[in-house]
Design a protein around this motif. Structure first.
Motif, short mmCIF file in Angstrom:
data_model
loop_
_atom_site.label_atom_id
_atom_site.label_comp_id
_atom_site.label_asym_id
_atom_site.label_seq_id
_atom_site.Cartn_x
_atom_site.Cartn_y
_atom_site.Cartn_z
N SER A 1 0.19 3.79 -2.77
CA SER A 1 -1.08 4.51 -2.72
C SER A 1 -1.00 5.64 -1.70
O SER A 1 -1.66 6.67 -1.85
N TRP A 2 -0.18 5.47 -0.67
CA TRP A 2 0.03 6.55 0.29
C TRP A 2 0.81 7.69 -0.35
O TRP A 2 0.63 8.85 -0.02
N ALA A 3 1.72 7.34 -1.28
CA ALA A 3 2.57 8.35 -1.90
C ALA A 3 1.86 9.09 -3.02
O ALA A 3 2.37 10.09 -3.50
N CYS A 4 0.69 8.60 -3.45
CA CYS A 4 -0.03 9.23 -4.57
C CYS A 4 -1.04 10.23 -4.03
O CYS A 4 -1.96 9.85 -3.31
N PRO A 5 -0.90 11.53 -4.38
CA PRO A 5 -1.86 12.51 -3.88
C PRO A 5 -3.19 12.50 -4.63
O PRO A 5 -4.15 13.13 -4.21
N GLY B 1 -5.04 9.76 -5.58
CA GLY B 1 -5.91 8.61 -5.34
C GLY B 1 -6.02 7.71 -6.56
O GLY B 1 -7.07 7.12 -6.81
N ASN C 1 0.79 -1.24 0.00
CA ASN C 1 0.00 0.00 0.00
C ASN C 1 0.82 1.28 0.00
O ASN C 1 0.24 2.36 -0.06
N LEU C 2 2.14 1.20 0.11
CA LEU C 2 2.93 2.43 0.28
C LEU C 2 2.79 3.35 -0.93
O LEU C 2 2.73 4.57 -0.78
N ARG D 1 -4.34 4.96 -7.21
CA ARG D 1 -4.01 3.55 -7.03
C ARG D 1 -4.96 2.89 -6.05
O ARG D 1 -5.28 3.46 -5.01
#
Lengths: 231, 306
Positions: A113-117, A119, A110-111, A121
């Motif tokens: 998706s956390w790094a994508c501002p 949304g 999931n990292l 992923r």
């Protein structure tokens, strides 16, 4: 090459056809399909989508307006989702800038998706891997298709032609010219991801006069009488 | 961000393990309080390794596709998560070698070298853990140097407490180990206080205006476009009530710092109070880690009107 989408916020009517076409094409795609659904006919249907459309109100009545905002992967030039990926499953193709996920390498941490501002992923619970827009990489290079159909499914589906696909690195491409003429912009530039996908702003329009209250009956009778007399 | 229990346990347990191992080796290399017996070093070292290993195994529970976990060592050059994995694995031969030398009673240069290597790798791994979170630009509450500092200091605080508790149990609780605990406690409380004060206003960030590109008018969500939850709302939509956030901070300070401090000042050389202090601090750190996630607000929330 920097392949990407240009989305016209002025003509988008928010019909979700692009999202449905995307889901249909990519569900049977070998790149990252299927896009799992959870309880599709149950009480709380949910599932993986590469393209989501949200609707906003901008401005204040009476000059307010509806903004329909389709969002998918921006195929950023500085794609932090690729930087943070520990397994090498996420990668950005040097030849055309498309950001892809190797489904055989992803460990589902999931990292990214956390790094994508944006949304872009979404984790597929069934396969345990992250999935995202592929810019229909299995369509746009398919020589079996007629030239005009070598475009992402979302672009082909759009009934208002609000979506354009092309090379944003080439200053003479149709998409680059349109972005220049219409003052296209990327989302959240302050984060420095340099999103390739561009949005065309809503055109300026004159405000529609506010609706006034209905005149009293007696006023209506007076106006009607005046009109009859004047004739 | 949705607090994930496996990640909370991982960071608290491994953090304490790395802190404990680093302080143990440091105490041995620098001969704090006349040094420790080889038996104590092996005993405490094994506790540290259990904590580290339990944490790392717990982090695997967080993965949706753990069969590819071995690939996570492959992007050392770019990914902090990959670096953490590589350094955590590299820590083991040094730590095990160091403990073996202590077990065999070997003193001198080989043990010192293994000890210094153990300390260095524990420190680097703790820093990498913090940087996994601090490197994420879309989460303003994490994108700060305070985060790796906090991971480092909190790991050492809980490690120092465990070290002291075990040494008191073994009758070797020299005052220097109590001073070490109090120093780390003061540092940890200070870092958390600064972090909580800073988090009230974490700087100018993205707004719904920059997110939608509409800079000259108010933007308000009309419809989010889906009828039920999505991966995004589930992962990033976690909402923490303001009063709970305040309660959380009070809990962290009372259970994590004040209660252990009181117990240690009252009767430091009694096994029960030293152990009680260590347990209270660990509970405090679990609460701290839970709120570290719960209070982090990913910018994708802006698109959802949150």
């Amino acid at each position: 090459m920097k392949l990407g989408l240009v989305i016209d916020l002025d003509t988008c009517v928010g019909c979700h056809a692009c999202a449905v076409a995307c889901k249909e094409w990519n569900n049977s795609s070998s790149v990252s399909g299927p896009l799992s659904d959870y309880q599709p006919y149950g009480k709380a249907p949910s599932g993986v989508w590469f393209n989501r459309i949200r609707h906003y109100e901008i401005g204040e009545y009476p000059t307010n307006k509806t903004l329909n905002m389709p969002m998918s992967c921006m195929h950023c030039e500085d794609a932090e989702c690729v930087t943070v990926c520990p397994t090498g499953a996420s990668y950005k193709r040097p030849e055309d800038g498309i950001v892809l996920i190797d489904q055989d390498k992803c460990m589902g941490c999931n990292l990214c998706s956390w790094a994508c501002p944006y949304g872009a992923r979404e984790l597929d619970q069934d396969s345990g891997t992250m999935k995202k827009c592929t810019l229909c990489v299995d369509r746009i290079y398919d020589l079996e298709l007629p030239v005009e159909e070598r475009q992402p499914a979302c672009v082909l589906a759009c009934p208002t032609h609000a979506r354009m696909f092309g090379d944003l690195d080439d200053p003479d491409s149709e998409v680059s010219k349109t972005v220049r003429e219409r003052n296209g912009f990327g989302l959240m530039p302050e984060l420095g991801y340099k999103p390739v996908n561009q949005y065309l702003p809503i055109r300026e329009v004159k405000p529609v006069p506010a609706h006034t209250a209905a005149p009293l009956l007696i006023e209506g009778v007076k106006q009607f009488t005046n009109r009859i007399i004047n004739r | 961000m949705k607090p994930s229990l496996s990640v909370i346990f991982f960071t608290v347990s491994s953090g304490a393990g790395f802190g404990l191992m680093a302080l143990l080796a440091l105490a041995d290399v620098l001969q704090w309080g006349g040094g420790l017996s080889d038996g104590a070093i092996v005993g405490v070292g094994l506790i540290a390794l259990v904590l580290v290993t339990a944490g790392l195994l717990s982090s695997m529970l967080h993965l949706a596709n753990p069969k590819n976990a071995w690939r996570s060592f492959s992007r050392f050059k770019s990914s902090w998560l990959s670096r953490e994995g590589v350094f955590a694995v590299a820590f083991y031969p040094f730590a095990l070698g160091y403990l073996l030398l202590a077990y065999l009673g070997v003193a001198g240069a080989p043990r010192a070298i293994a000890g210094v290597g153990t300390i260095a790798l524990a420190w680097i791994t703790l820093y990498c853990t913090g940087m996994i979170y601090a490197s994420l630009k879309p989460i303003p509450q994490w994108h700060t140097p305070l985060v790796p500092i906090a991971y480092f200091v909190l790991g050492h605080y809980s490690g120092a407490l465990l070290l002291f508790a075990v040494l008191v149990y073994g009758g070797q609780g020299a005052p220097v180990y109590l001073y070490s605990v109090l120093t780390w406690l003061a540092l940890a409380a200070a870092v958390k206080a600064i972090y909580y004060a800073w988090m009230r206003r974490p700087g100018v960030g993205a707004t719904i205006n920059t997110a939608t590109g509409i800079s000259r008018a108010r933007v308000r969500l009309l419809d989010v476009g889906h009828s039920h939850g999505t991966f995004l709302t589930n992962e990033f939509g976690f909402i923490l009530a303001r009063k709970h956030a305040v309660l959380g901070k009070v809990l962290v300070f009372v259970v994590g710092f004040v209660v252990p401090l009181g117990a240690l000042l009252l009767a430091p050389q009694i096994v029960v109070t030293a152990l009680f202090a260590a347990v209270a601090a660990t509970v405090g750190l679990i609460v701290e880690r839970w709120f570290f996630f719960a209070e982090a607000r990913h910018v994708v929330r802006l698109y959802h009107g949150l």
